[in-house]
Design an enzyme around this catalytic site. Structure first.
Site, short mmCIF file in Angstrom:
data_model
loop_
_atom_site.label_atom_id
_atom_site.label_comp_id
_atom_site.label_asym_id
_atom_site.label_seq_id
_atom_site.Cartn_x
_atom_site.Cartn_y
_atom_site.Cartn_z
N LYS A 64 0.87 -1.31 -0.12
CA LYS A 64 -0.12 -0.18 -0.05
C LYS A 64 0.79 1.39 -0.08
O LYS A 64 0.39 2.25 -0.58
CB LYS A 64 -0.86 0.03 1.19
CG LYS A 64 -2.31 -0.87 1.06
CD LYS A 64 -3.10 -0.57 2.25
CE LYS A 64 -4.21 -1.50 2.06
NZ LYS A 64 -5.43 -1.23 3.08
N ASP A 100 -10.14 3.24 2.34
CA ASP A 100 -10.37 2.89 3.66
C ASP A 100 -11.10 3.80 4.56
O ASP A 100 -12.00 3.20 5.45
CB ASP A 100 -9.17 2.34 4.31
CG ASP A 100 -8.49 1.37 3.40
OD1 ASP A 100 -9.10 0.54 2.90
OD2 ASP A 100 -6.98 1.19 3.24
#
Ligand code: ATR
Length: 268
Positions: A64, A100
């Site tokens: 990520k 997220d």
């Protein structure tokens, strides 16, 4: 539409179930596959996906952060969080997003529509990648204060730099002392997950009507959430965060905001 999730390891990902469900539901021709990427060959693998005609992909552990440098542009969330979980490929360019924080906030909003984040005090347990995104989501949603605590306090101190005026780092062995100010308690640690010890604060002294949530969803009802239920606090399970971060990613790629229905949740 050619989509995927990349990670290492990747075989346990539930993302293919979610996105293939939505592709079919919205009559979009395409596929979403799970691809295990060799960390030693990361950049080449990404370039390979671009040449193979992928329209986008999700990124999970451990890539990520690495992906940011390969992106031509990233959105505000990804920049502030320092992680990208969704890439959209257009005209051979990579656009990075982080969905997220959206996933976390929308999960709470959809389960507890009456809960208003504005001017609330939150407590975040843990200081890993998930905590980082949740802190961003909480700040964007208008909380006035966040107590952040982690077993390794130095990691919490690093995350505090996101908003020194809002985030207050407190000791891991004394966080319950701040329960009387806490409107929303969030577990972002691995505690409570299968194979890990449980998280067992008594919750005594937590503000009346407080909301307790856990990002762990295996098991769905962690000991923390069971405890919250027994003590009659509001609680929200963690699986919805996965569904909602996916919802935003799907919209970025296709322009369609898909529905999160029971038919989907029953498969997760
Ligand atoms: P991520 O992949 O999200 O970055 P991680 O580094 O595996 O996650 O850490 C997840 C969180 O769970 C961390 O806050 C970690 O605390 P440390 O920073 O002290 O390692 C926390 N965690 C994991 N096991 C724990 C335990 N047994 N007791 C307390 N916290 C724990």
């Amino acid at each position: 539409m050619k989509l995927a999730v990349i990670g290492h390891p990747i075989k346990h990902s539930k993302s293919p179930i979610i996105h293939n469900h939505w592709l079919a539901q919205n009559n979009i021709k395409g596929s979403y596959e799970a691809i295990d990427i060799n960390p030693d060959n990361f950049e080449n693998e990404i370039m390979g996906m671009m040449n193979d005609g992928f329209d986008g992909f999700n990124i999970t552990i451990p890539f990520k952060t690495n992906i940011i440098d390969l992106c031509d542009d990233v959105d505000d969330a990804a920049q502030k969080i320092g992680a990208v979980n969704t890439v959209h490929i257009k005209n051979k360019k990579l656009y990075g997003y982080n969905t997220d924080a959206y996933g976390f906030i929308e999960n709470i909003k959809s389960s507890k529509p009456a809960f208003d984040f504005k001017n609330k005090t939150a407590m975040v347990l843990g200081a890993g990648g998930a905590a980082n995104a949740i802190l961003y989501g909480l700040i964007q949603s208008g909380v006035k204060k966040i107590y952040l605590t982690n077993r390794t306090q130095s990691k919490a101190a690093v995350l505090q730099s996101m908003a020194h005026d809002i985030i207050d780092v407190i000791a891991w062995d004394a966080y319950e002392e701040k329960f009387n100010e806490t409107d929303i308690l969030i577990n972002t640690t691995a505690l409570g997950m299968v194979g890990h010890p449980d998280l067992t604060p008594t919750l005594d002294g937590l503000k009346q009507g407080a909301l307790v949530t856990d990002i762990v969803y295996n098991p769905l009802y962690t000991s923390l959430l069971q405890n919250a239920k027994e003590k009659q606090y509001q609680y929200v399970t963690g699986i919805g965060m996965l569904a909602y971060q996916a919802q935003k990613a799907f919209e970025i790629w296709t322009g369609t905001l898909p529905v999160i229905d029971n038919a989907l949740m029953e498969q997760l």
